[in-house]
Each structure stands twice: as C-alpha cells, then as structure tokens.
Design an enzyme around this catalytic site. Structure first.
Site, mmCIF file in Angstrom:
data_model
loop_
_atom_site.group_PDB
_atom_site.id
_atom_site.type_symbol
_atom_site.label_atom_id
_atom_site.label_comp_id
_atom_site.label_asym_id
_atom_site.label_seq_id
_atom_site.Cartn_x
_atom_site.Cartn_y
_atom_site.Cartn_z
ATOM 1 N N MET A 22 0.847 -1.314 -0.076
ATOM 2 C CA MET A 22 -0.091 0.048 -0.025
ATOM 3 C C MET A 22 0.786 1.288 -0.077
ATOM 4 S SD MET A 22 -3.371 -0.847 0.324
ATOM 5 C CE MET A 22 -3.982 0.636 0.837
ATOM 6 N N VAL A 25 6.669 3.696 4.243
ATOM 7 C CA VAL A 25 6.531 4.200 5.821
ATOM 8 C C VAL A 25 7.792 4.920 5.897
ATOM 9 C CG1 VAL A 25 6.169 3.936 8.096
ATOM 10 C CG2 VAL A 25 4.707 2.400 6.215
ATOM 11 N N LYS A 40 3.150 7.431 6.051
ATOM 12 C CA LYS A 40 2.998 6.437 5.118
ATOM 13 C C LYS A 40 2.472 7.038 3.982
ATOM 14 C CE LYS A 40 -0.387 3.374 4.774
ATOM 15 N NZ LYS A 40 -1.340 1.955 5.225
ATOM 16 N N ASP A 137 -7.197 -7.495 5.893
ATOM 17 C CA ASP A 137 -5.799 -7.875 5.631
ATOM 18 C C ASP A 137 -4.915 -8.470 6.824
ATOM 19 O OD1 ASP A 137 -3.911 -8.412 3.510
ATOM 20 O OD2 ASP A 137 -2.944 -6.534 3.700
#
Length: 431
Positions: A22, A25, A40, A137
């Site tokens: 995704m 970070v 992030k 997830d």
C-alpha cells in the site's frame, strides 16, 4: 519523496523504515508538536487516469476508519495530509518490526508466546468489529512487535467500515492470498469471520513457520487451494493448536467470533484450559440409554457434520431388590466425534469431551473402533494408544482437569483409501 522533505508544512521526513503493497513508511518529525511520527506515503493507483484522486480518497477513507479505533494494540492514526497530489497518513511511531521479520530471523515461536500475541491482536480486532470495522488484511506483515514485546495491528488500508465506501473494483479479491479465508478466496464478500480466519492463519504461521495453505508462486493455484480449505496438517500439538484450528474452520459459521477468539487465546497464554464455549454442549439423557437422542445405531447428523456419540457411565448402580427400577446415575463425561472437513483420501477429525458431572473431572479417556483402512496422523491435545483397530485417546497435562460442564477437544488427521464412510461411535470414561 526524499529525506528532509517537509509534508503539509510540518512533517519532516527522516528515513524510510518500511515498505508494503500500500505504500512507503517514513520516520518523520512533527515540527509543530515536536514529536516523532510515522508517515505513510501511499503508492499511486495506476489502474486508471484518475489515480491521484483515487489515492487521496483512499487515504481519507483509511484515516477515517483507523482514527475511529482507539485501542492499545492497534496503531493510532493522527492525521492525513496531501502534498503535490500524493496522500500521506500520519501515525504514531513505534520502534518495532513486523512479525514477518521476527519469524524470518528467529523461526517459529513457542506456543505460549504465539497465544499471548494472538490474544493482544484479537482484542484490538474485537474492538474494531464492535465498532463495525473489518480489517480484511490480517497478516504477519501487519502485526508489529514493539521493543517491549507487545503486538499491535497496523494498516487498516483495506478495511471497510460501516458507512464507508470501498475502493475495490468489482470482482477483485482484496487481501494477501496465503492469509485469505476460503469464502473470500471463493469470491464471497468478507465478513467478521474472515478476519477471524486470517488471524488464525497468521498465528498458525507464527507457530508452524509457514502459512496453513503453504506457499506457491502461482497465486491462482494458491487461491484455489485456499478456496477448498485444504490446510496443511499442523506438526505442533497442544492447547493452542486446537484453538487455531477452530479459527481456521472452513465454514464461517463454525468459527468463534473475535471476542471468543481473544478469550480462548488468553486462556492458552495463561496456561489455563481453553474452555471452548462455542462448542455445543450435549443434553443429558432422560433415561438409561447408550444411544442419546433416540437415534438407532448411535450415529447422528448435527448441523451438517457427521457425529458419533456414546455416553459411558463411570459408576453403574448396584442391583437392588426393590421392585422400582434404579435411577441411572449421571454420566461422568460425554464425547462427540465430528468430521470437521473432508478431502480425497483423508479428513480432519475433532472430538469434544465434556465433563457432565457437577464436580470437577480429573482425567478422561475416549475410545472408538477405527473404520477399515483408516490411519491416524498428527494427533493434537491428547495421548494416543492403539490396539489393532481399537483406539484410545486420553488427556494430557493441560486438559486433564475439567470444571463442571467444562469442555476440551482433541483432533487428528484421518487418512483413508476412500472418500466416504460414516463417523464411528466414541465412548468416554473417566480414567
């Protein structure tokens, strides 16, 4: 983005500390509040021309979802920012490493430690579920282990909260394939039981060293295996194994909810029997009969699961001369034999043992006759003795003593030369 870049006029990037599907970070400094934070940087969605807009919407949605959850074992979200069309999520900074890295460095963890971490994560997910939030997830990569050994669940970027939209396209399976639940891998919408399954798969990996469905570079083949629910038989035995296999039930309706999962994992972590309240308790017979429920032959079908049940009376009454028939004593223990799942050439068997007495039970033994051609492998939560086709399983240290009404379970993999057959009748007696 580069080091020393300032995001939204206040967050100075210091160094990259992680990267996932995704986003990236960064460790950063909130110069307004003079504190260290994690930032992030969400990766752009290149699936369409409106990728920047979709990324910003996704970040706002993730921030709204994550900010709703305040829990000591969930990563806290502080803010969401945007710069040059790129969204950034600002979170608490945790000196930590993902469970994935811990397992890569140290190998599988002891059962007690896995249960402890699992109870912590389950507590956060139970709070999320109570608030209408799915994670979707739950994987070892999203479980962070802090410097003091605590676990925190991170990255609700794939989550879906009640009242929030979803950014996934039609027909797209969302999540990490090796940790998906069978129903999601089969194309169904995820629900709370899906998070329960993914937690079980994550903890199974921590205990066994590999996911329950194994690993496969061919993601389609892996998804098909997940959809069939064909988990690899665990090598480890003990109280934790049985709890994990309950979280990994193929049927979502047979899994405990997350709050119950937390209670069971906490019990194992504390060295207490994991009394499984999700197990259906058997009614006591109203008359002296070795075939409860009045089913001829001792085999019943309950809830779509083959089950064989037989009661054993620990202390049969002495004969009396009075004309009134003696009252049958209350059975000492009850056993329920279930075929939890079946595949060509084998099946997963669960046997529940219940203390039917009003006082605690100290020791039990369950016996049955093996169907022709059947072999037992990977027994967990019991001690096995076999004489020909007659099998006896007795307690182990952790589950020898059951309180009044208490339940424990053991299980194994039964391998056969065929794909059929009924469930044998199990007898329970006190040892």
């Amino acid at each position: 983005m580069n080091r020393d870049a300032i995001i939204a006029g206040r967050y100075r990037l210091e160094r990259k500390v992680g990267r996932g599907a995704m986003g990236v970070v960064w460790r950063a400094r909130d110069e307004r509040l003079d504190r260290t934070v994690a930032v992030k940087q969400l990766l752009p969605d290149n699936s369409s021309d409106d990728a920047p807009f979709r990324s910003i919407v996704r970040a706002m949605r993730e921030a709204r979802v994550a900010a709703r959850l305040k829990h000591p074992h969930a990563v806290t979200v502080y803010d969401v920012a945007e710069q040059d069309g790129t969204p950034f999520l600002v979170m608490e900074f945790l000196p930590s490493r993902p469970l994935t890295d811990l397992l890569a460095d140290d190998g599988p963890l002891p059962a007690g430690r896995v249960a402890e971490l699992g109870a912590q994560i389950a507590s956060a997910l139970a709070a999320a579920h109570e608030d209408g939030i799915l994670h979707r997830d739950v994987t070892p990569n999203n479980v962070l282990i802090t410097g003091d050994g605590e676990a925190k669940i991170a990255d609700f970027g794939l989550s879906h909260a009640t009242g929030e939209g979803t950014m996934t396209g039609g027909g797209l399976v969302v999540g990490t394939p090796a940790f998906l639940s069978p129903e999601v891998a089969d194309g169904e919408d995820p629900g709370y039981p899906s998070d329960v399954f993914s937690l079980g798969a994550t903890l199974y990996t921590a205990l066994e060293g590999a996911p329950p469905f194994g690993t496969d570079g061919n993601q389609i083949a892996l998804l098909k295996r997940v959809a069939r629910g064909e988990i690899t038989a665990p090598r480890t035995t003990g109280p934790l194994t049985d709890v994990l296999l309950r979280l990994l039930r193929r049927d979502p309706g047979e899994r405990p909810d997350m709050a119950e999962a937390e209670r069971m994992l906490a019990a194992v972590a504390d060295g207490r029997p994991a009394i499984l309240s999700g197990t259906k308790r058997l009614p006591a017979p109203t008359r002296r009969s070795r075939l409860p429920f009045g089913i001829a032959g001792g085999v019943v079908v309950a809830g779509g699961v083959l089950a064989g049940i037989l009661l054993f009376d620990d202390d049969p009454p002495a004969p009396v001369a009075a004309p009134t028939p003696p009252t049958a004593p209350k059975p000492a223990c009850e056993a329920r034999y279930e075929v939890a799942s079946r595949w060509p050439g084998g099946s997963e068997i669960r046997v529940s043992v219940r203390n039917a007495k009003d006082t605690r039970l100290t020791g039990w033994e369950v016996s049955w006759t093996l169907p022709p051609g059947t072999r037992i492998a990977n027994l967990w939560n019991g001690s096995l003795a076999q004489d020909g086709d007659r099998v006896r399983v007795s307690e182990v240290d952790w589950n020898a003593v059951l309180p009044a009404g208490g339940i424990t379970t053991f299980g194994f993999i039964a391998t056969t030369g065929d794909d059929g057959g009924g469930a044998p009748v199990a007898e329970c007696r006190t040892s």
